[in-house]
Scaffold this motif. Structure first.
Motif, mmCIF file in Angstrom:
data_model
loop_
_atom_site.group_PDB
_atom_site.id
_atom_site.type_symbol
_atom_site.label_atom_id
_atom_site.label_comp_id
_atom_site.label_asym_id
_atom_site.label_seq_id
_atom_site.Cartn_x
_atom_site.Cartn_y
_atom_site.Cartn_z
ATOM 1 N N ILE A 96 0.845 -1.190 0.000
ATOM 2 C CA ILE A 96 0.000 0.000 0.000
ATOM 3 C C ILE A 96 0.883 1.244 0.000
ATOM 4 O O ILE A 96 1.869 1.309 0.733
ATOM 5 C CB ILE A 96 -0.912 0.027 1.247
ATOM 6 C CG1 ILE A 96 -1.812 -1.211 1.258
ATOM 7 C CG2 ILE A 96 -1.737 1.311 1.311
ATOM 8 C CD1 ILE A 96 -2.319 -1.569 2.616
ATOM 9 N N LYS A 97 0.546 2.210 -0.814
ATOM 10 C CA LYS A 97 1.254 3.493 -0.860
ATOM 11 C C LYS A 97 0.297 4.552 -0.326
ATOM 12 O O LYS A 97 -0.823 4.701 -0.814
ATOM 13 C CB LYS A 97 1.657 3.824 -2.295
ATOM 14 C CG LYS A 97 2.346 5.137 -2.494
ATOM 15 C CD LYS A 97 3.820 5.112 -2.206
ATOM 16 C CE LYS A 97 4.550 4.259 -3.201
ATOM 17 N NZ LYS A 97 5.971 4.173 -2.970
ATOM 18 N N ASN B 60 -4.758 6.295 0.176
ATOM 19 C CA ASN B 60 -4.088 5.010 0.302
ATOM 20 C C ASN B 60 -4.383 4.173 -0.940
ATOM 21 O O ASN B 60 -5.542 3.898 -1.233
ATOM 22 C CB ASN B 60 -4.593 4.285 1.552
ATOM 23 C CG ASN B 60 -4.527 5.186 2.768
ATOM 24 O OD1 ASN B 60 -3.505 5.267 3.416
ATOM 25 N ND2 ASN B 60 -5.612 5.908 3.054
ATOM 26 N N GLU B 61 -3.339 3.796 -1.655
ATOM 27 C CA GLU B 61 -3.514 3.026 -2.884
ATOM 28 C C GLU B 61 -3.042 1.588 -2.681
ATOM 29 O O GLU B 61 -1.909 1.345 -2.272
ATOM 30 C CB GLU B 61 -2.733 3.646 -4.042
ATOM 31 C CG GLU B 61 -2.919 2.885 -5.347
ATOM 32 C CD GLU B 61 -2.161 3.497 -6.512
ATOM 33 O OE1 GLU B 61 -2.282 2.954 -7.620
ATOM 34 O OE2 GLU B 61 -1.454 4.509 -6.310
ATOM 35 N N LYS C 114 -8.193 2.796 -4.448
ATOM 36 C CA LYS C 114 -7.784 3.791 -3.466
ATOM 37 C C LYS C 114 -8.844 3.962 -2.382
ATOM 38 O O LYS C 114 -10.038 3.852 -2.655
ATOM 39 C CB LYS C 114 -7.534 5.135 -4.150
ATOM 40 C CG LYS C 114 -6.356 5.100 -5.100
ATOM 41 C CD LYS C 114 -6.116 6.439 -5.754
ATOM 42 C CE LYS C 114 -4.916 6.342 -6.705
ATOM 43 N NZ LYS C 114 -4.650 7.627 -7.347
ATOM 44 N N VAL C 115 -8.356 4.246 -1.182
ATOM 45 C CA VAL C 115 -9.207 4.550 -0.044
ATOM 46 C C VAL C 115 -8.679 5.841 0.571
ATOM 47 O O VAL C 115 -7.477 5.983 0.794
ATOM 48 C CB VAL C 115 -9.165 3.420 1.012
ATOM 49 C CG1 VAL C 115 -9.905 3.815 2.280
ATOM 50 C CG2 VAL C 115 -9.718 2.124 0.448
ATOM 51 N N ILE C 116 -9.574 6.757 0.827
ATOM 52 C CA ILE C 116 -9.205 8.007 1.488
ATOM 53 C C ILE C 116 -9.639 7.913 2.942
ATOM 54 O O ILE C 116 -10.711 7.384 3.245
ATOM 55 C CB ILE C 116 -9.864 9.212 0.782
ATOM 56 C CG1 ILE C 116 -9.292 9.343 -0.635
ATOM 57 C CG2 ILE C 116 -9.662 10.497 1.579
ATOM 58 C CD1 ILE C 116 -9.950 10.405 -1.481
ATOM 59 N N THR C 117 -8.792 8.423 3.842
ATOM 60 C CA THR C 117 -9.172 8.483 5.254
ATOM 61 C C THR C 117 -9.150 9.929 5.725
ATOM 62 O O THR C 117 -8.420 10.759 5.191
ATOM 63 C CB THR C 117 -8.226 7.667 6.159
ATOM 64 O OG1 THR C 117 -6.932 8.270 6.171
ATOM 65 C CG2 THR C 117 -8.136 6.219 5.707
#
Length: 134
Positions: free
Chosen positions: A4-5, A16-17, A24-27
């Protein structure tokens, strides 16, 4: 190899990719911790990972034994503590579709709930409450 990058976008937000898939997930930090709360928080993802991991291992057990649990719903409740700020408890509640499961089928599916990677990786002080509604 990196899995994960993560890039810090500012304003307490990360992107987060998953490198294998490109998803991708955004937090965001939650609103009670100076964030916007517009996306999952990192601790939300921890709680989500617990429920999802248990569901996945139950799905494997069910599939291997010819048990249809498709449509099962998982409700996850995260309970925070302070001093230090942390996840104190995660309540994972499974509601299975009405498919006349036998007691043996129920026991088979339930038997793997605590032995998947995420539950086994979490600190023992984190309370994992697992409930089953058949």
């Amino acid at each position: 190899m990196t899995t994960i990058k993560t890039i810090y976008l500012g304003e307490l937000r990360t992107e987060n990719e998953h490198l294998q898939s490109g998803n991708k997930v955004i937090t965001d930090a939650p609103t009670d911790n100076r964030g916007k709360g517009e996306f999952f928080s990192p601790t939300d993802l921890l709680a989500t990972a617990l429920g999802s991991c248990i569901m996945t291992i139950m799905g494997i057990k069910a599939r291997d034994n010819g048990i249809d649990i498709e449509g099962t719903q998982v409700d996850v409740t995260k309970i925070m503590a302070s001093d230090p700020r942390r996840v104190a408890e995660v309540i994972v509640e499974f509601t299975f579709p009405k498919k006349n499961y036998t007691e043996e089928e129920k026991q088979l599916v339930e038997s793997v709930a605590g032995i998947s990677p995420v539950p086994l990786s979490l600190h023992p002080d984190l309370v994992q409450t697992i409930r089953f509604n058949w």
